[in-house]
Design a protein around this motif. Structure first.
Motif, short mmCIF file in Angstrom:
data_model
loop_
_atom_site.label_atom_id
_atom_site.label_comp_id
_atom_site.label_asym_id
_atom_site.label_seq_id
_atom_site.Cartn_x
_atom_site.Cartn_y
_atom_site.Cartn_z
N ALA A 27 0.86 -1.19 0.00
CA ALA A 27 0.00 0.00 0.00
C ALA A 27 0.89 1.24 0.00
CB ALA A 27 -0.90 0.00 1.23
N ARG A 28 0.38 2.35 -0.51
CA ARG A 28 1.17 3.58 -0.53
C ARG A 28 1.66 3.95 0.86
NH1 ARG A 28 1.08 8.24 1.20
NH2 ARG A 28 -1.05 8.07 1.89
N GLY A 29 0.80 3.88 1.84
CA GLY A 29 1.18 4.22 3.21
C GLY A 29 2.25 3.29 3.76
N THR A 30 2.19 2.03 3.40
CA THR A 30 3.21 1.07 3.84
C THR A 30 4.55 1.42 3.21
OG1 THR A 30 1.55 -0.66 4.07
CG2 THR A 30 3.85 -1.38 3.87
N PHE A 31 4.54 1.71 1.91
CA PHE A 31 5.80 2.06 1.24
C PHE A 31 6.40 3.32 1.85
CE2 PHE A 31 8.39 4.32 -1.76
CZ PHE A 31 9.33 3.36 -2.06
N THR A 32 5.60 4.36 2.05
CA THR A 32 6.15 5.60 2.61
C THR A 32 6.60 5.39 4.05
OG1 THR A 32 3.93 6.43 3.16
CG2 THR A 32 4.89 7.15 1.05
N SER A 33 5.94 4.51 4.78
CA SER A 33 6.38 4.18 6.14
C SER A 33 7.74 3.49 6.10
CB SER A 33 5.36 3.29 6.83
OG SER A 33 5.81 2.89 8.10
N TYR A 34 7.90 2.54 5.19
CA TYR A 34 9.20 1.87 5.01
C TYR A 34 10.28 2.91 4.69
CZ TYR A 34 7.07 -2.84 4.55
OH TYR A 34 6.41 -4.02 4.75
N ALA A 35 9.99 3.80 3.75
CA ALA A 35 10.97 4.81 3.35
C ALA A 35 11.32 5.73 4.52
CB ALA A 35 10.44 5.62 2.17
N GLY A 36 10.34 6.10 5.29
CA GLY A 36 10.57 6.98 6.43
C GLY A 36 11.40 6.32 7.53
#
Length: 75
Positions: A27-36
């Motif tokens: 999910a977009r939120g999961t990817f951005t969480s990983y990146a963060g």
């Protein structure tokens, strides 16, 4: 129409978080969480408020991520 953002220096396609998530099956939120949290590639740049990732970095990250996951037959 399917516009693409290409980095003029590298010739690599730059992806939004939505495109990175779609490619990696998250999910977009999961990817951005990983990146963060440093568990996905660091964004390459921002353009008009869009955070962008180098598609080659995302592809490499995803390939390494898949290689670390257990195979289905081992479960």
């Amino acid at each position: 129409m399917r516009p693409k953002i290409i980095d003029a220096d590298t010739g690599h396609e730059l992806w939004t978080a939505v495109e990175c998530a779609k490619y990696s099956g998250t999910a977009r939120g999961t990817f951005t969480s990983y990146a963060g949290r440093g568990k996905a590639p660091v964004p390459t740049t921002k353009l008009h408020g869009l955070t962008l990732w180098d598609s080659e970095d995302v592809k490499d990250w995803h390939a390494n991520r898949k290689a670390r996951q257990p195979h289905d037959e081992e479960k």
